[in-house]
Design a protein around this motif. Structure first.
Motif, PDB file in Angstrom:
ATOM      1  N   GLY A  27       0.800  -1.227   0.000  1.00  0.00           N
ATOM      2  CA  GLY A  27       0.000   0.000   0.000  1.00  0.00           C
ATOM      3  C   GLY A  27       0.830   1.273   0.000  1.00  0.00           C
ATOM      4  O   GLY A  27       0.398   2.310   0.510  1.00  0.00           O
ATOM      5  N   ASP A  30      -0.714   4.391  -1.714  1.00  0.00           N
ATOM      6  CA  ASP A  30      -1.766   4.966  -0.870  1.00  0.00           C
ATOM      7  C   ASP A  30      -1.174   5.761   0.285  1.00  0.00           C
ATOM      8  O   ASP A  30      -1.664   6.837   0.628  1.00  0.00           O
ATOM      9  CB  ASP A  30      -2.684   3.873  -0.314  1.00  0.00           C
ATOM     10  N   ARG A  31      -0.124   5.231   0.917  1.00  0.00           N
ATOM     11  CA  ARG A  31       0.516   5.942   2.035  1.00  0.00           C
ATOM     12  C   ARG A  31       1.184   7.213   1.533  1.00  0.00           C
ATOM     13  O   ARG A  31       1.144   8.252   2.198  1.00  0.00           O
ATOM     14  CB  ARG A  31       1.565   5.069   2.732  1.00  0.00           C
ATOM     15  N   GLU A  34      -1.463   9.767   0.980  1.00  0.00           N
ATOM     16  CA  GLU A  34      -1.869  10.288   2.291  1.00  0.00           C
ATOM     17  C   GLU A  34      -0.842  11.290   2.820  1.00  0.00           C
ATOM     18  O   GLU A  34      -1.201  12.364   3.305  1.00  0.00           O
ATOM     19  CB  GLU A  34      -2.017   9.119   3.265  1.00  0.00           C
ATOM     20  N   ALA A  88      -1.260   9.584  -9.286  1.00  0.00           N
ATOM     21  CA  ALA A  88      -1.790   9.658  -7.923  1.00  0.00           C
ATOM     22  C   ALA A  88      -1.017  10.649  -7.067  1.00  0.00           C
ATOM     23  O   ALA A  88      -1.545  11.152  -6.066  1.00  0.00           O
ATOM     24  CB  ALA A  88      -1.753   8.276  -7.268  1.00  0.00           C
TER      25      ALA A  88
END
Length: 185
Positions: A27, A30-31, A34, A88
């Protein structure tokens, strides 16, 4: 650092080398997303670092085992999809993108002048790969008198063993932490 399509996107030429699998399984993207959102919300300066070479590969390090296949494989050409930051994590307007031609983000770039100009004294590092660009950046930043925090959950290497080994080495010159610990408090 080096969250570029060639390395972290499933269609990148380095996808089969383990990076995409590690990034997905743990992940990491995603981290990193964030971390980027939290940093921007807190007004923390964000600097993106990408690796690559001009189309004629004049900067290509001939004797480097890390970049050996770049030239022959037509990899890591600056200004192409390959060396663009993954969508992203796309840079926001005004966020600088530093292009490097070696593992180190400091060597031959204006990164240090940029960081000093932004008033940075602490660096939060995220990137692929933990054992190359993250390790190099952390050590050099340490020696340049920055406080360094490595966001372990927003970094990845080719495999778990390299990632774990790099984090062990990094702990000597940096605080190894997580996105939540570094930015949510």
């Amino acid at each position: 650092m080096d969250f570029i399509n060639e390395i972290v996107h499933p269609e990148g030429k380095y996808a089969a080398d383990g990076y995409v699998e590690q990034v997905a399984r743990r992940g990491v993207l995603d981290r990193a997303v964030e971390a980027l959102a939290l940093a921007r919300a807190k007004g923390v300066p964000v600097v993106h670092v990408v690796v690559g070479f001009s189309p004629h590969y004049a900067e290509w390090p001939v004797r480097s085992p890390v970049f050996r296949e770049a030239k022959d494989g037509g990899r890591l050409v600056l200004g192409t999809w390959a060396t663009r930051v993954h969508d992203a994590l796309a840079p926001a307007p005004g966020e600088p993108v530093v292009a490097k031609h070696r593992v180190s983000p400091f060597l031959g770039t204006d990164l240090e002048q940029l960081l000093r100009g932004l008033g940075c004294d602490t660096l939060l590092l995220a990137g692929v790969t933990t054992d190359l660009v993250v390790l190099s950046a952390a050590r050099e930043a340490h020696d340049r008198d920055y406080e360094v925090e490595v966001l372990a959950d927003a970094t990845a290497a080719r495999d778990d063993a390299r990632h774990a080994a790099a984090l062990t080495v990094l702990a000597a010159t940096a605080t190894v932490t997580t996105v939540a610990e570094a930015l949510e408090g």
